[in-house]
Design a protein around this motif. Structure first.
Motif, PDB file in Angstrom:
ATOM      1  N   ALA A   1       0.832  -1.027   0.196  1.00 50.72           N
ATOM      2  CA  ALA A   1       0.058   0.030  -0.255  1.00 50.72           C
ATOM      3  C   ALA A   1       0.729   1.435  -0.123  1.00 50.72           C
ATOM      4  O   ALA A   1       0.560   2.120  -0.507  1.00 50.72           O
ATOM      5  N   VAL A   2       1.966   1.434   0.281  1.00 54.17           N
ATOM      6  CA  VAL A   2       2.901   2.594   0.813  1.00 54.17           C
ATOM      7  C   VAL A   2       3.395   2.500  -0.565  1.00 54.17           C
ATOM      8  O   VAL A   2       3.478   3.786  -1.222  1.00 54.17           O
ATOM      9  N   LEU A   3       4.036   1.080  -1.486  1.00 55.31           N
ATOM     10  CA  LEU A   3       4.386   1.800  -2.328  1.00 55.31           C
ATOM     11  C   LEU A   3       3.229   2.502  -3.724  1.00 55.31           C
ATOM     12  O   LEU A   3       3.597   2.762  -4.534  1.00 55.31           O
ATOM     13  N   LEU A   4       2.455   1.695  -3.429  1.00 53.39           N
ATOM     14  CA  LEU A   4       1.426   2.533  -3.944  1.00 53.39           C
ATOM     15  C   LEU A   4       1.234   3.698  -3.560  1.00 53.39           C
ATOM     16  O   LEU A   4       0.681   4.799  -4.992  1.00 53.39           O
ATOM     17  N   VAL A   5       1.378   4.549  -2.909  1.00 54.73           N
ATOM     18  CA  VAL A   5       0.869   5.957  -2.646  1.00 54.73           C
ATOM     19  C   VAL A   5       1.976   6.422  -3.345  1.00 54.73           C
ATOM     20  O   VAL A   5       2.172   7.321  -3.726  1.00 54.73           O
TER      21      VAL A   5
ATOM     22  N   LEU B   1       4.010  10.053  -6.787  1.00 51.69           N
ATOM     23  CA  LEU B   1       5.369  10.736  -8.335  1.00 51.69           C
ATOM     24  C   LEU B   1       4.341  10.807  -9.318  1.00 51.69           C
ATOM     25  O   LEU B   1       5.540  11.732 -10.229  1.00 51.69           O
ATOM     26  N   MET B   2       3.629   9.992  -9.677  1.00 48.04           N
ATOM     27  CA  MET B   2       3.112   9.885 -11.235  1.00 48.04           C
ATOM     28  C   MET B   2       2.187  11.980 -11.340  1.00 48.04           C
ATOM     29  O   MET B   2       2.357  12.371 -12.510  1.00 48.04           O
TER      30      MET B   2
ATOM     31  N   ARG C   1       1.578  16.443 -14.143  1.00 48.79           N
ATOM     32  CA  ARG C   1       1.437  17.902 -13.798  1.00 48.79           C
ATOM     33  C   ARG C   1       3.190  18.748 -14.071  1.00 48.79           C
ATOM     34  O   ARG C   1       2.658  20.135 -14.702  1.00 48.79           O
ATOM     35  N   ASP C   2       3.781  18.069 -13.668  1.00 48.72           N
ATOM     36  CA  ASP C   2       4.676  18.969 -13.929  1.00 48.72           C
ATOM     37  C   ASP C   2       5.188  18.748 -15.817  1.00 48.72           C
ATOM     38  O   ASP C   2       5.868  20.053 -16.528  1.00 48.72           O
TER      39      ASP C   2
END
Length: 51
Positions: A13-17, A22-23, A28-29
């Protein structure tokens, strides 16, 4: 659930978050880039190499 299974689920779950955050930041950038252009520029480069 065993403790190791709970640790696996929490870690996943932490990796998914983190991946989602990051995505979002990348999108946004780089608003003007389409997904196909991004994939071509960053991930499909190996297909265009001469062997």
């Amino acid at each position: 659930m065993t403790q190791s299974m709970i640790s696996f689920v929490v870690g996943f779950a932490v990796l998914l978050v983190v991946a989602f955050m990051l995505m979002q930041r990348y999108m946004r950038d780089h608003k003007s880039e389409g997904m196909a252009q991004w994939l071509d520029a960053h991930h499909m480069r190996w297909m265009h190499r001469k062997h």
